[in-house]
Motif scaffolding. Sequence first.
Motif, PDB file in Angstrom:
ATOM      1  N   ARG A 254      13.827  -8.436   4.792  1.00 32.24           N
ATOM      2  CA  ARG A 254      14.921  -7.511   4.454  1.00 32.24           C
ATOM      3  C   ARG A 254      14.432  -6.249   3.741  1.00 32.24           C
ATOM      4  N   ASP A 255      13.231  -6.278   3.117  1.00 27.43           N
ATOM      5  CA  ASP A 255      12.710  -5.101   2.423  1.00 27.43           C
ATOM      6  C   ASP A 255      11.641  -4.382   3.233  1.00 27.43           C
ATOM      7  N   TRP A 256      11.557  -4.666   4.535  1.00 30.05           N
ATOM      8  CA  TRP A 256      10.501  -4.049   5.338  1.00 30.05           C
ATOM      9  C   TRP A 256      10.714  -2.548   5.528  1.00 30.05           C
ATOM     10  N   HIS A 257      11.905  -2.060   5.347  1.00 31.78           N
ATOM     11  CA  HIS A 257      12.105  -0.619   5.511  1.00 31.78           C
ATOM     12  C   HIS A 257      11.496   0.158   4.346  1.00 31.78           C
ATOM     13  N   LYS A 258      11.202  -0.543   3.241  1.00 37.56           N
ATOM     14  CA  LYS A 258      10.526   0.094   2.103  1.00 37.56           C
ATOM     15  C   LYS A 258       9.021  -0.109   2.267  1.00 37.56           C
ATOM     16  N   ASP A 259       8.273   0.984   2.362  1.00 36.64           N
ATOM     17  CA  ASP A 259       6.848   0.885   2.645  1.00 36.64           C
ATOM     18  C   ASP A 259       6.087   1.930   1.832  1.00 36.64           C
ATOM     19  N   TRP A 260       4.782   1.991   2.003  1.00 42.75           N
ATOM     20  CA  TRP A 260       3.956   2.965   1.290  1.00 42.75           C
ATOM     21  C   TRP A 260       2.755   3.334   2.148  1.00 42.75           C
ATOM     22  N   ARG A 261       2.204   4.487   1.859  1.00 43.65           N
ATOM     23  CA  ARG A 261       0.975   4.948   2.498  1.00 43.65           C
ATOM     24  C   ARG A 261      -0.005   5.358   1.408  1.00 43.65           C
ATOM     25  N   ILE A 262      -1.263   5.541   1.774  1.00 43.45           N
ATOM     26  CA  ILE A 262      -2.325   5.803   0.816  1.00 43.45           C
ATOM     27  C   ILE A 262      -2.902   7.189   1.045  1.00 43.45           C
ATOM     28  N   SER A 263      -3.333   7.831  -0.038  1.00 43.56           N
ATOM     29  CA  SER A 263      -4.092   9.086   0.036  1.00 43.56           C
ATOM     30  C   SER A 263      -5.376   8.878  -0.767  1.00 43.56           C
ATOM     31  N   HIS A 264      -6.496   9.244  -0.183  1.00 42.66           N
ATOM     32  CA  HIS A 264      -7.809   9.024  -0.802  1.00 42.66           C
ATOM     33  C   HIS A 264      -8.785  10.012  -0.179  1.00 42.66           C
ATOM     34  N   PRO A 265      -9.988  10.197  -0.727  1.00 44.14           N
ATOM     35  CA  PRO A 265     -10.571   9.535  -1.897  1.00 44.14           C
ATOM     36  C   PRO A 265      -9.983   9.985  -3.230  1.00 44.14           C
ATOM     37  N   LEU A 266      -9.308  11.140  -3.243  1.00 40.14           N
ATOM     38  CA  LEU A 266      -8.588  11.570  -4.441  1.00 40.14           C
ATOM     39  C   LEU A 266      -7.094  11.450  -4.179  1.00 40.14           C
ATOM     40  N   PRO A 267      -6.327  11.057  -5.157  1.00 43.34           N
ATOM     41  CA  PRO A 267      -4.873  10.981  -4.948  1.00 43.34           C
ATOM     42  C   PRO A 267      -4.285  12.354  -4.639  1.00 43.34           C
ATOM     43  N   ALA A 268      -3.377  12.396  -3.673  1.00 45.69           N
ATOM     44  CA  ALA A 268      -2.691  13.648  -3.353  1.00 45.69           C
ATOM     45  C   ALA A 268      -1.730  14.016  -4.482  1.00 45.69           C
ATOM     46  N   PRO A 269      -1.474  15.324  -4.676  1.00 46.03           N
ATOM     47  CA  PRO A 269      -0.589  15.726  -5.784  1.00 46.03           C
ATOM     48  C   PRO A 269       0.816  15.151  -5.691  1.00 46.03           C
ATOM     49  N   ASP A 270       1.317  14.878  -4.476  1.00 41.72           N
ATOM     50  CA  ASP A 270       2.683  14.382  -4.339  1.00 41.72           C
ATOM     51  C   ASP A 270       2.767  12.854  -4.316  1.00 41.72           C
ATOM     52  N   ALA A 271       1.734  12.170  -4.757  1.00 44.48           N
ATOM     53  CA  ALA A 271       1.756  10.702  -4.768  1.00 44.48           C
ATOM     54  C   ALA A 271       2.807  10.198  -5.747  1.00 44.48           C
ATOM     55  N   THR A 272       3.525   9.150  -5.328  1.00 45.47           N
ATOM     56  CA  THR A 272       4.532   8.554  -6.206  1.00 45.47           C
ATOM     57  C   THR A 272       3.893   7.910  -7.420  1.00 45.47           C
ATOM     58  N   ARG A 273       2.777   7.249  -7.207  1.00 48.55           N
ATOM     59  CA  ARG A 273       2.038   6.579  -8.277  1.00 48.55           C
ATOM     60  C   ARG A 273       0.591   6.461  -7.847  1.00 48.55           C
ATOM     61  N   TRP A 274      -0.229   5.978  -8.740  1.00 54.62           N
ATOM     62  CA  TRP A 274      -1.636   5.783  -8.448  1.00 54.62           C
ATOM     63  C   TRP A 274      -1.958   4.302  -8.455  1.00 54.62           C
ATOM     64  N   GLY A 275      -2.661   3.844  -7.423  1.00 56.51           N
ATOM     65  CA  GLY A 275      -3.234   2.507  -7.421  1.00 56.51           C
ATOM     66  C   GLY A 275      -4.670   2.571  -7.907  1.00 56.51           C
ATOM     67  N   LEU A 276      -5.134   1.505  -8.537  1.00 58.30           N
ATOM     68  CA  LEU A 276      -6.458   1.491  -9.153  1.00 58.30           C
ATOM     69  C   LEU A 276      -7.312   0.404  -8.518  1.00 58.30           C
ATOM     70  N   VAL A 277      -8.484   0.810  -7.992  1.00 62.11           N
ATOM     71  CA  VAL A 277      -9.452  -0.135  -7.446  1.00 62.11           C
ATOM     72  C   VAL A 277     -10.372  -0.578  -8.571  1.00 62.11           C
ATOM     73  N   PRO A 278     -10.415  -1.870  -8.885  1.00 62.97           N
ATOM     74  CA  PRO A 278     -11.299  -2.324  -9.967  1.00 62.97           C
ATOM     75  C   PRO A 278     -12.738  -2.478  -9.487  1.00 62.97           C
ATOM     76  N   LEU A 279     -13.663  -1.908 -10.249  1.00 57.61           N
ATOM     77  CA  LEU A 279     -15.098  -2.047  -9.996  1.00 57.61           C
ATOM     78  C   LEU A 279     -15.789  -2.366 -11.316  1.00 57.61           C
ATOM     79  N   SER A 280     -16.986  -2.884 -11.222  1.00 59.03           N
ATOM     80  CA  SER A 280     -17.787  -3.064 -12.424  1.00 59.03           C
ATOM     81  C   SER A 280     -18.624  -1.819 -12.658  1.00 59.03           C
ATOM     82  N   LEU A 281     -19.024  -1.616 -13.908  1.00 55.90           N
ATOM     83  CA  LEU A 281     -19.871  -0.457 -14.221  1.00 55.90           C
ATOM     84  C   LEU A 281     -21.199  -0.544 -13.490  1.00 55.90           C
ATOM     85  N   HIS A 282     -21.651  -1.764 -13.231  1.00 60.31           N
ATOM     86  CA  HIS A 282     -22.895  -1.923 -12.471  1.00 60.31           C
ATOM     87  C   HIS A 282     -22.718  -1.421 -11.041  1.00 60.31           C
ATOM     88  N   GLN A 283     -21.571  -1.700 -10.417  1.00 56.32           N
ATOM     89  CA  GLN A 283     -21.330  -1.194  -9.063  1.00 56.32           C
ATOM     90  C   GLN A 283     -21.251   0.329  -9.050  1.00 56.32           C
TER      91      GLN A 283
END
Length: 441
Positions: A254-283
């Motif tokens: 029932r919520d399939w009409h609500k979706d999202w797309r991604i902008s990368h490698p830098l977030p686009a200025p009109d992004a609704t929010r930012w997602g965060l990819v977790p990495l280690s400092l060693h990586q």
Amino acid sequence: MSDRAWDRKTQQLIERLHKGAELETGLARGPYGIGGAICGRYECRYCGQDLVARNLSPTSPRRAHFSHQSSEECPASRGRRSRTDLEDQLVVDLRDALVRAWPGVPVDVVLVRDPEAGDEGASAASGQPPAIVVRGTEQTLVVEHVPTLPGVDRIRARQRAVRARFGPGAAHVWFLAKDPMQFARCGTLQVKPRGLDKAVHTTIAPTAEQLAVIAASGGVYWLDGQQVHVPYGVHDFVHTPEKGEDWNFRDWRRDWHKDWRISHPLPAPDATRWGLVPLSLHQLTRTKATFSLREAHEVMQGLEDVQRARWRRRRADARELHTSRQARPAPPPPTPAPSPPRPAVPQARNDAPKAAQREKPSPPPAPAGADVPDAGTQAPAPPTASAQPSVGHDVQPGGPAIPPLPRHPPLLPAALPDGAEPGRRRGLRTVLRQLLRGKQK
């Protein structure tokens, strides 16, 4: 007495004064002020006043240290000193981590000033945080590590100062401390990049200062201990139904009409929010003298590949739902005509022979003179069909059976007395009167 000071000559942070260090004793005046003005070489990190380097001689019995000219305590408040120590310690800790990750690479803590803003000779106590400069063979990396970002204007001035001092090809990135309030505001995002397992990414609402860093082609990351969060853009949207699609699902979709797309490698200025990819400092520090974002970019590309497959699946289901709802329903099968009810057959009871035997009439008594068979002789057989009497033309064979004679003959009505009328009720007086008349006769 102060252990930390700015070296106006080298624009670097002096963390602790050691005997025998390549420093000058005393004020060590020189053209270090604004416009080349003569001033002391050492500056207090807290209040901005000149400092005096004391006991630098190896033969001095006292330890080396900095002090104010008046030999008094620093006039800066205790809160300001604590805040400054916290900011400097964040930078020093990250500098030490980079030195261990990149041995042999020059890593310094310097103060970057914006010449266009007129702060080329400004005081180190003006609130300008120090920066880490990594001088690699191919690129110079300038790393800022602050608890919170300064204002938008200060960020732009900082960016101009970095490009002016280290060249337009210098990489300028900001490491921020993890803000619990910002991280808990937007919740999480369930993702499954192609080729990887399911993961949970934190999402945040970017601030105006963080957007200003991205707009200036800089990088902004969050450092939480040994974990680094790299942002990408999350664009929330609602699928627009096209012709032949129906998005009104009534089940788990029932919520399939609500979706999202991604902008990368830098977030686009009109992004609704930012997602965060977790990495280690060693990586992040696998590539020498620069930050490696290869693994983070692979995760982002995997999310983009999956989202396109997700869109195709959802639109296919929407078309299938529209087709099923628009199809004309098939006519119902013909209803068979009801069969006529069958007559009820009475169930035979076990006592039927007994009842028939009880109801069977007894034969009438034989007339006088008739031959009665003895008990030991056999009764004559019943007449056969040939011996039966002939049936007249008026009587149809197989007609209704003649009812048997009653067992007892009907009682004849008693003789009425003289003068009594049949069918009339006699009273007591009538009966007595008739009896008297009979006696008189």
